[in-house]
Design a protein around this motif. Sequence first.
Motif, PDB file in Angstrom:
ATOM      1  N   LYS A   1      -1.118 -51.463  -8.069  1.00  0.00           N
ATOM      2  CA  LYS A   1      -1.747 -52.767  -8.292  1.00  0.00           C
ATOM      3  C   LYS A   1      -1.038 -53.514  -9.420  1.00  0.00           C
ATOM      4  O   LYS A   1      -0.789 -54.724  -9.333  1.00  0.00           O
ATOM      5  N   LEU A   2      -0.710 -52.789 -10.477  1.00  0.00           N
ATOM      6  CA  LEU A   2      -0.083 -53.401 -11.646  1.00  0.00           C
ATOM      7  C   LEU A   2       1.301 -53.964 -11.314  1.00  0.00           C
ATOM      8  O   LEU A   2       1.709 -54.991 -11.866  1.00  0.00           O
ATOM      9  N   MET A   3       2.013 -53.321 -10.396  1.00  0.00           N
ATOM     10  CA  MET A   3       3.374 -53.735 -10.063  1.00  0.00           C
ATOM     11  C   MET A   3       3.455 -54.465  -8.724  1.00  0.00           C
ATOM     12  O   MET A   3       4.538 -54.610  -8.142  1.00  0.00           O
ATOM     13  N   SER A   4       2.316 -54.942  -8.249  1.00  0.00           N
ATOM     14  CA  SER A   4       2.249 -55.637  -6.963  1.00  0.00           C
ATOM     15  C   SER A   4       3.140 -56.885  -6.957  1.00  0.00           C
ATOM     16  O   SER A   4       3.201 -57.636  -7.930  1.00  0.00           O
ATOM     17  N   LYS A   5       3.838 -57.114  -5.836  1.00  0.00           N
ATOM     18  CA  LYS A   5       4.684 -58.296  -5.674  1.00  0.00           C
ATOM     19  C   LYS A   5       4.037 -59.373  -4.807  1.00  0.00           C
ATOM     20  O   LYS A   5       4.342 -60.560  -4.940  1.00  0.00           O
TER      21      LYS A   5
ATOM     22  N   ARG B   1       2.877 -60.690   6.163  1.00  0.00           N
ATOM     23  CA  ARG B   1       3.011 -59.316   6.639  1.00  0.00           C
ATOM     24  C   ARG B   1       3.399 -58.379   5.496  1.00  0.00           C
ATOM     25  O   ARG B   1       2.904 -57.251   5.406  1.00  0.00           O
ATOM     26  N   LYS B   2       4.265 -58.853   4.597  1.00  0.00           N
ATOM     27  CA  LYS B   2       4.645 -58.036   3.448  1.00  0.00           C
ATOM     28  C   LYS B   2       3.440 -57.742   2.557  1.00  0.00           C
ATOM     29  O   LYS B   2       3.288 -56.637   2.031  1.00  0.00           O
ATOM     30  N   ALA B   3       2.568 -58.738   2.399  1.00  0.00           N
ATOM     31  CA  ALA B   3       1.373 -58.550   1.580  1.00  0.00           C
ATOM     32  C   ALA B   3       0.435 -57.523   2.216  1.00  0.00           C
ATOM     33  O   ALA B   3      -0.156 -56.689   1.521  1.00  0.00           O
ATOM     34  N   VAL B   4       0.298 -57.582   3.535  1.00  0.00           N
ATOM     35  CA  VAL B   4      -0.575 -56.634   4.232  1.00  0.00           C
ATOM     36  C   VAL B   4      -0.007 -55.226   4.141  1.00  0.00           C
ATOM     37  O   VAL B   4      -0.743 -54.258   3.902  1.00  0.00           O
ATOM     38  N   MET B   5       1.290 -55.081   4.325  1.00  0.00           N
ATOM     39  CA  MET B   5       1.924 -53.763   4.216  1.00  0.00           C
ATOM     40  C   MET B   5       1.777 -53.212   2.802  1.00  0.00           C
ATOM     41  O   MET B   5       1.499 -52.015   2.614  1.00  0.00           O
TER      42      MET B   5
END
Length: 455
Positions: free
Chosen positions: A285-289, A324-328
């Motif tokens: 979560k902390l390193m989420s893009k 899609r990248k966010a969902v993955m």
Amino acid sequence: KEEIKNTVRIYTRKNEDGSYKIAPIHQRPVLLIGPPGIGKTAIMEQVAEECEIGLVAYTITHHTRQSAVGLPLIKNEVFGGKEYAVTEYTMSEIIASVYQCIEKQGYKEGILFIDEIHQIFGTGSGENSGPDLSGSLKPILARDDVVFIGSTTNIEYERYFAVDPAFKRRFEKVSVKEPKLSEVKDMVALRVKSITDYHKVSMDDDVLNYAIITAKAMNYYGNNPDLTIDLVDRASAMAKLARRKAVKRVDVDKVFKTNYDMFKSMKRKDKLSTAYHEAGHALYKLMSKYNLRDDLKIVSIIPTSEYLGATISEPNDCFAPVTRKAVMEKASMSLAGRVSQEFVSKDWDFGASSDLENATSIIRSMIIEMGMDNDIYTNISLYDYNSNGHNMSPAAVDKVNDRISEIMKKVYDDTKKFLTKNKDKLDIIVNLLMKKGIISVQEITEAFERNEMKV
């Protein structure tokens, strides 16, 4: 709060001749709607103080005497040089208390705040006995010098207000969400002072901040500021029993003695497994893009009756599209606890099983509802089949399940690769959790900075 405050100020503005710019009969009272425990009363206390206006907060469930009284007692009382008929045991008695508050505090206007306002429906009436208390509210809404504000939950609003068009159109809806952790301190300031004064103890900002974090960590499904207010009260009582003049962190911990005793009784390998599980979620979560709509706030491995540990985030003001990248990435974030546990054990617990279920559900939704997979059903949506209980053909089910299996393998591999690459950061979070049990995101980032690590 700002929306409510602006409304109160607009409603109390006057012309040069002393009349209200918006006549009370044309003012739409505010109706706060949100889950219980999120501080609707605390918001009103802040609004009243900042607008320099009297406040009487009332819970309608307390108003039970009317149903037991045949004829009310009517008498006259004088407020601000005007004589009013005060009918005791009815709503006018509550209105009278607003005027008394106005006079006592030296203000010119007041707020009548009624919590659980949906309770007016049926209050004061019996079976086949005619009008209930809601009927007596309608003329009160147009009363001079009093701003009327109520609160209820979304469920109760739909159940009671939505079916009464007369009441529905009279109120201006304001949705209230649980405050951010950074906002709780200011919201509870008045209540904390009242509680500590009652117990004859003091509480500094460091302990209050610790109480805010601990309250949420130990009651993940509850709502602030009520969680914090309750904990402050109980911790103050603990300090008083210990004959201390100031509340300490140890008093906050004593409130959850049962939970800390459970933690102490756990084997070290089980504590470590839980720490790696929560640290995996926290680090991802902390390193989420791509999942930027909420921020990591608290990580805990102190067990409760509902969970062994918790990783808590809260919404922010950032908008990010659901790609899609966010969902993955979200699927990896859900699976990260299970994958992280593998560094110390493959004896998975219920939390690890729950991670797998959540991640699979996210990928299934991505394929069936969002149509975000390039290799299957890119030209149609299967949402109707998924949401309305319609059955897909066996061939379609097999096709979807095979593709879910393929994608989940990639999610697992990506998650494992990420955690292995950032194992040093993961270990720092684990060490903090093993030492403290409950940590804030600030403690994590400070530890990274001490080790010259960037997020």
